[in-house]
Write a protein that holds these residues in place. Sequence first.
Motif, PDB file in Angstrom:
ATOM      1  N   GLY A   1       0.825  -1.203   0.000  1.00  0.00           N
ATOM      2  CA  GLY A   1       0.000   0.000   0.000  1.00  0.00           C
ATOM      3  C   GLY A   1       0.854   1.246   0.000  1.00  0.00           C
ATOM      4  N   ASP A   2       0.179   2.374  -0.064  1.00  0.00           N
ATOM      5  CA  ASP A   2       0.864   3.666  -0.056  1.00  0.00           C
ATOM      6  C   ASP A   2       1.069   4.085   1.394  1.00  0.00           C
ATOM      7  OD1 ASP A   2       1.992   6.059  -0.841  1.00  0.00           O
ATOM      8  OD2 ASP A   2       0.056   7.059  -1.129  1.00  0.00           O
ATOM      9  N   LEU A   3       2.102   3.548   2.011  1.00  0.00           N
ATOM     10  CA  LEU A   3       2.350   3.771   3.431  1.00  0.00           C
ATOM     11  C   LEU A   3       3.637   4.541   3.637  1.00  0.00           C
ATOM     12  CD1 LEU A   3       1.535   0.137   4.520  1.00  0.00           C
ATOM     13  CD2 LEU A   3       0.076   2.129   4.829  1.00  0.00           C
ATOM     14  N   LYS A   4       3.572   5.512   4.496  1.00  0.00           N
ATOM     15  CA  LYS A   4       4.746   6.311   4.851  1.00  0.00           C
ATOM     16  C   LYS A   4       5.264   5.850   6.214  1.00  0.00           C
ATOM     17  CE  LYS A   4       4.160   9.091   1.325  1.00  0.00           C
ATOM     18  NZ  LYS A   4       4.203   8.245   0.157  1.00  0.00           N
ATOM     19  N   PRO A   5       6.576   5.824   6.397  1.00  0.00           N
ATOM     20  CA  PRO A   5       7.134   5.409   7.687  1.00  0.00           C
ATOM     21  C   PRO A   5       6.563   6.196   8.873  1.00  0.00           C
ATOM     22  CG  PRO A   5       8.862   5.426   6.050  1.00  0.00           C
ATOM     23  CD  PRO A   5       7.635   6.028   5.400  1.00  0.00           C
ATOM     24  N   THR A   6       6.351   7.488   8.708  1.00  0.00           N
ATOM     25  CA  THR A   6       5.816   8.281   9.832  1.00  0.00           C
ATOM     26  C   THR A   6       4.393   7.864  10.194  1.00  0.00           C
ATOM     27  OG1 THR A   6       5.200  10.009   8.254  1.00  0.00           O
ATOM     28  CG2 THR A   6       7.260  10.324   9.478  1.00  0.00           C
ATOM     29  N   SER A   7       3.584   7.503   9.201  1.00  0.00           N
ATOM     30  CA  SER A   7       2.212   7.087   9.520  1.00  0.00           C
ATOM     31  C   SER A   7       2.196   5.693  10.151  1.00  0.00           C
ATOM     32  CB  SER A   7       1.310   7.145   8.287  1.00  0.00           C
ATOM     33  OG  SER A   7       1.763   6.266   7.280  1.00  0.00           O
TER      34      SER A   7
ATOM     35  N   SER B   1       6.706   3.450  27.614  1.00  0.00           N
ATOM     36  CA  SER B   1       7.336   4.714  27.218  1.00  0.00           C
ATOM     37  C   SER B   1       7.919   4.503  25.834  1.00  0.00           C
ATOM     38  CB  SER B   1       8.408   5.159  28.216  1.00  0.00           C
ATOM     39  OG  SER B   1       9.496   4.266  28.201  1.00  0.00           O
ATOM     40  N   MET B   2       8.117   5.605  25.107  1.00  0.00           N
ATOM     41  CA  MET B   2       8.584   5.488  23.727  1.00  0.00           C
ATOM     42  C   MET B   2       9.387   6.707  23.325  1.00  0.00           C
ATOM     43  SD  MET B   2       4.912   6.127  21.889  1.00  0.00           S
ATOM     44  CE  MET B   2       3.789   5.986  23.270  1.00  0.00           C
ATOM     45  N   ALA B   3      10.204   6.502  22.273  1.00  0.00           N
ATOM     46  CA  ALA B   3      10.976   7.593  21.679  1.00  0.00           C
ATOM     47  C   ALA B   3      10.995   7.383  20.174  1.00  0.00           C
ATOM     48  CB  ALA B   3      12.395   7.598  22.230  1.00  0.00           C
ATOM     49  N   LEU B   4      10.868   8.465  19.439  1.00  0.00           N
ATOM     50  CA  LEU B   4      10.803   8.413  17.978  1.00  0.00           C
ATOM     51  C   LEU B   4      11.990   9.174  17.399  1.00  0.00           C
ATOM     52  CD1 LEU B   4       8.867   7.576  15.575  1.00  0.00           C
ATOM     53  CD2 LEU B   4       8.102   9.933  15.630  1.00  0.00           C
ATOM     54  N   THR B   5      12.672   8.562  16.434  1.00  0.00           N
ATOM     55  CA  THR B   5      13.785   9.201  15.742  1.00  0.00           C
ATOM     56  C   THR B   5      13.500   9.145  14.253  1.00  0.00           C
ATOM     57  OG1 THR B   5      15.295   8.372  17.436  1.00  0.00           O
ATOM     58  CG2 THR B   5      16.281   9.177  15.399  1.00  0.00           C
ATOM     59  N   GLU B   6      13.543  10.300  13.592  1.00  0.00           N
ATOM     60  CA  GLU B   6      13.300  10.360  12.154  1.00  0.00           C
ATOM     61  C   GLU B   6      14.600  10.652  11.420  1.00  0.00           C
ATOM     62  OE1 GLU B   6       9.746  12.476  10.772  1.00  0.00           O
ATOM     63  OE2 GLU B   6       9.243  12.787  12.893  1.00  0.00           O
ATOM     64  N   ASN B   7      14.795   9.972  10.288  1.00  0.00           N
ATOM     65  CA  ASN B   7      15.926  10.222   9.414  1.00  0.00           C
ATOM     66  C   ASN B   7      15.394  11.018   8.220  1.00  0.00           C
ATOM     67  OD1 ASN B   7      17.867  10.060   7.327  1.00  0.00           O
ATOM     68  ND2 ASN B   7      18.704   8.183   8.200  1.00  0.00           N
TER      69      ASN B   7
ATOM     70  N   TRP C   1      11.417  -4.677  25.453  1.00  0.00           N
ATOM     71  CA  TRP C   1      11.857  -3.466  24.765  1.00  0.00           C
ATOM     72  C   TRP C   1      11.954  -3.785  23.283  1.00  0.00           C
ATOM     73  CZ3 TRP C   1      16.384  -2.745  21.868  1.00  0.00           C
ATOM     74  CH2 TRP C   1      16.546  -1.441  21.363  1.00  0.00           C
ATOM     75  N   ASN C   2      11.472  -2.869  22.455  1.00  0.00           N
ATOM     76  CA  ASN C   2      11.487  -3.047  21.010  1.00  0.00           C
ATOM     77  C   ASN C   2      12.020  -1.790  20.339  1.00  0.00           C
ATOM     78  OD1 ASN C   2       9.726  -5.607  20.634  1.00  0.00           O
ATOM     79  ND2 ASN C   2       8.522  -4.313  22.008  1.00  0.00           N
ATOM     80  N   ALA C   3      12.685  -1.991  19.219  1.00  0.00           N
ATOM     81  CA  ALA C   3      13.042  -0.885  18.333  1.00  0.00           C
ATOM     82  C   ALA C   3      12.522  -1.273  16.953  1.00  0.00           C
ATOM     83  CB  ALA C   3      14.541  -0.650  18.312  1.00  0.00           C
ATOM     84  N   TYR C   4      11.598  -0.465  16.428  1.00  0.00           N
ATOM     85  CA  TYR C   4      10.952  -0.708  15.134  1.00  0.00           C
ATOM     86  C   TYR C   4      11.486   0.296  14.121  1.00  0.00           C
ATOM     87  CZ  TYR C   4       7.166  -3.676  17.072  1.00  0.00           C
ATOM     88  OH  TYR C   4       6.425  -4.678  17.645  1.00  0.00           O
ATOM     89  N   ARG C   5      12.075  -0.206  13.072  1.00  0.00           N
ATOM     90  CA  ARG C   5      12.553   0.639  11.972  1.00  0.00           C
ATOM     91  C   ARG C   5      11.560   0.523  10.817  1.00  0.00           C
ATOM     92  NH1 ARG C   5      18.192  -0.364   8.708  1.00  0.00           N
ATOM     93  NH2 ARG C   5      17.876   1.192   7.053  1.00  0.00           N
ATOM     94  N   TYR C   6      10.936   1.632  10.498  1.00  0.00           N
ATOM     95  CA  TYR C   6       9.945   1.684   9.421  1.00  0.00           C
ATOM     96  C   TYR C   6      10.574   2.294   8.171  1.00  0.00           C
ATOM     97  CZ  TYR C   6       6.497   0.986  13.145  1.00  0.00           C
ATOM     98  OH  TYR C   6       5.778   0.504  14.202  1.00  0.00           O
ATOM     99  N   ALA C   7      10.321   1.661   7.030  1.00  0.00           N
ATOM    100  CA  ALA C   7      10.858   2.144   5.759  1.00  0.00           C
ATOM    101  C   ALA C   7       9.871   1.811   4.650  1.00  0.00           C
ATOM    102  CB  ALA C   7      12.204   1.492   5.469  1.00  0.00           C
TER     103      ALA C   7
END
Length: 190
Positions: free
Chosen positions: A75-81, A101-107, A132-138
Amino acid sequence: MAAAVLVVLALASPVFAQQVTDYLGVPGPITFNGTDYALSWSSKPTPDYIKQEYLPRGQVPEAYSSMLMVEFLAGDLKPTSMAGAQMDLLNRRKASDPLVSMALTENAQSGEVILDFILSGRDETGGIVVEWNAYRYAQAQTAAGKTGGMLLAISRRAYGEPAARAFLASLQDLKAVQVPALAAAELPKF
């Protein structure tokens, strides 16, 4: 009666265990931060959504300490969404899980996003589980030409109160290594 016995035997027999299917063309092992992770579980809940989990040798999905996940949703999905949807779920969970708790980092260059978060729960015996998880969206494209959103993630768990306390005490050091390693990891090709 005979049918019920066959069902019970089929569930208990390793011969009838569910076979893991590599839907994404990423059989593994995937090497992450010096550890090899082998494909251990997969699911295709819909024709456009695929989930695969990878574990180090000797670990099982029901009681892992380290897991890699690779997912693809067409689909037309953006990492931020995609990250925003996960953050919404986590914010709702805060009502029942005070550890969330969470933290977001954008490239900005790549458009990718890393969301790292912690949560807790109880296992089947009532013992504490901290995750604890770290999810990298691309964004990704399959060899068949489908475009969509991709998730490459690392998950770490600790079980029981003493292990959970030690895990939380070392979490900043773990994140300092794992988040940059996830950001630098080569994304799997589908």
